[in-house]
Write an enzyme that holds these catalytic residues in place. Structure first.
Site, PDB file in Angstrom:
ATOM      1  CG  ASP A 157      -2.107   1.016   1.075  1.00 57.89           C
ATOM      2  OD1 ASP A 157      -2.484   1.818  -0.239  1.00 57.89           O
ATOM      3  OD2 ASP A 157      -2.336   1.859   2.082  1.00 57.89           O
ATOM      4  CG  ASN A 206      -8.472  -1.760  -4.501  1.00 58.76           C
ATOM      5  OD1 ASN A 206      -7.006  -2.973  -4.127  1.00 58.76           O
ATOM      6  ND2 ASN A 206      -7.988  -1.170  -3.489  1.00 58.76           N
TER       7      ASN A 206
HETATM    8  C1  IPE Z   1      -5.310  -2.776   0.312  1.00 57.16           C
HETATM    9  O1  IPE Z   1      -5.022  -1.242   0.833  1.00 57.16           O
HETATM   10  C2  IPE Z   1      -5.196  -2.767  -1.059  1.00 57.16           C
HETATM   11  C3  IPE Z   1      -4.106  -2.998  -1.025  1.00 57.16           C
HETATM   12  C4  IPE Z   1      -2.445  -2.562  -0.953  1.00 57.16           C
HETATM   13  C5  IPE Z   1      -4.274  -4.262  -2.824  1.00 57.16           C
HETATM   14  P1  IPE Z   1      -6.236   0.044  -0.087  1.00 57.16           P
HETATM   15  O2  IPE Z   1      -5.015   1.014  -0.552  1.00 57.16           O
HETATM   16  O3  IPE Z   1      -7.423  -1.044  -1.210  1.00 57.16           O
HETATM   17  O4  IPE Z   1      -6.408  -0.124   1.895  1.00 57.16           O
HETATM   18  P2  IPE Z   1      -7.809   1.084   2.202  1.00 57.16           P
HETATM   19  O5  IPE Z   1      -8.734   1.572   0.844  1.00 57.16           O
HETATM   20  O6  IPE Z   1      -6.540   2.192   2.838  1.00 57.16           O
HETATM   21  O7  IPE Z   1      -8.253   0.226   3.561  1.00 57.16           O
HETATM   22  C1  IPE Z   2      -1.762   0.010  -3.174  1.00 55.31           C
HETATM   23  O1  IPE Z   2      -1.606   1.496  -3.633  1.00 55.31           O
HETATM   24  C2  IPE Z   2      -2.860  -0.325  -4.708  1.00 55.31           C
HETATM   25  C3  IPE Z   2      -3.229  -0.762  -4.927  1.00 55.31           C
HETATM   26  C4  IPE Z   2      -4.475  -0.925  -3.960  1.00 55.31           C
HETATM   27  C5  IPE Z   2      -3.944  -0.962  -6.159  1.00 55.31           C
HETATM   28  P1  IPE Z   2      -2.994   2.670  -3.785  1.00 55.31           P
HETATM   29  O2  IPE Z   2      -3.234   3.170  -4.776  1.00 55.31           O
HETATM   30  O3  IPE Z   2      -4.133   2.626  -2.753  1.00 55.31           O
HETATM   31  O4  IPE Z   2      -2.485   4.048  -2.512  1.00 55.31           O
HETATM   32  P2  IPE Z   2      -2.204   4.838  -1.514  1.00 55.31           P
HETATM   33  O5  IPE Z   2      -3.379   4.339  -0.287  1.00 55.31           O
HETATM   34  O6  IPE Z   2      -3.581   5.553  -2.192  1.00 55.31           O
HETATM   35  O7  IPE Z   2      -1.230   5.786  -1.426  1.00 55.31           O
HETATM   36 MG    MG Z   3      -3.714   2.628  -0.342  1.00 60.23          MG
END
Ligand code: IPE
Ligand code: IPE
Ligand code: MG
Length: 223
Positions: A11, A59
């Site tokens: 993340d 996502n």
């Molecule tokens: C978790 O991250 C999913 C992945 C890293 C693929 P998210 O960014 O989706 O999680 P939340 O929304 O902060 O809980």
């Molecule tokens: C994790 O990074 C990757 C996916 C969930 C696809 P994020 O896209 O959630 O990155 P942040 O949390 O917005 O920084």
């Molecule tokens: Mg994230």
């Protein structure tokens, strides 16, 4: 002790890009690069199984433009990394519902799984994956069979069936939550939360997490 099975919630890509005034997809690209080097680091340390959270079911509600960018990276990954993984003795396994993704990605993913089958190490990538959804799917399979489940038989029906028990779960990107990742599997996993945004998470950070893990006293409810 070295964990046998380590999982990473990758993340922080979006915030990494934002800090640099770049589009979110640039963060995802940097994240993919890091994911490739991190996987090499993980296997070079004797860990035999690694599960990476790349895209959750939730996502999929992100804007189409971001999803298209991610899909492009997944295509690149499967096309570019399969031969390398195979040469390293790493079997690729996809966790999640590939029908939620474009059909060509599902095909590429299945081909990569087939081409890398039989390796002594396992790299599982969770794509279109939700821990709760996986549990519900496994329940429905059990209902169809019409037989009561045991802990062991249920664990085998989850998409992680056959993989070693999860020892260490790392989440990068500052948040302290599981976000619907390996819910059943994480029952006795050690948790490690890193302040680093995923594209900044280095081999050194992995070393720190593994050192912290080695010092934990895993009691599994006993004394
Ligand atoms: C978790 O991250 C999913 C992945 C890293 C693929 P998210 O960014 O989706 O999680 P939340 O929304 O902060 O809980
Ligand atoms: C994790 O990074 C990757 C996916 C969930 C696809 P994020 O896209 O959630 O990155 P942040 O949390 O917005 O920084
Ligand atoms: Mg994230």
């Amino acid at each position: 002790m070295i964990p046998r099975h380590i999982a990473v919630i990758m993340d922080g890509n979006g915030r990494w890009a934002k800090k640099r005034l770049l589009p979110r997809i640039a963060g995802h690209r940097a994240g993919m690069k890091r994911m490739i080097s991190l996987t090499d680091d993980i296997f070079s340390r004797g860990i035999v199984c690694c599960t990476l959270f790349a895209l959750s079911t939730e996502n999929l509600a992100r804007p189409q433009e971001e999803l298209e960018g991610l899909y492009g990276l997944f295509r690149e990954y499967f096309t570019g990394q399969t031969a390398r993984l195979k040469s390293q003795g790493v079997s690729l396994k996809i966790l999640g519902d590939l029908t939620l993704l474009p059909a060509d990605i599902a095909r590429l993913a299945r081909t990569s799984e087939e081409e890398t089958a039989g390796g002594e190490k396992t790299l599982a990538i969770a794509l279109g994956y939700g821990g709760r959804q996986d549990i519900v799917r496994a329940c429905n399979e059990a209902v169809k069979k019409g037989e009561p489940v045991t802990l062991e038989s249920f664990a085998e029906t989850l998409s992680t069936g056959g993989m070693p028990a999860l020892d260490l779960l790392i989440r990068t990107g500052k948040e302290k939550r599981i976000s619907n990742f390996l819910l059943f599997e994480a029952a006795y996993a050690e948790l490690c939360f890193s302040e680093k945004l995923f594209p900044d998470f280095t081999g050194k950070d992995l070393t720190h997490a593994l050192e912290a893990y080695a010092k934990r006293d895993r009691r599994f409810g006993r004394i």
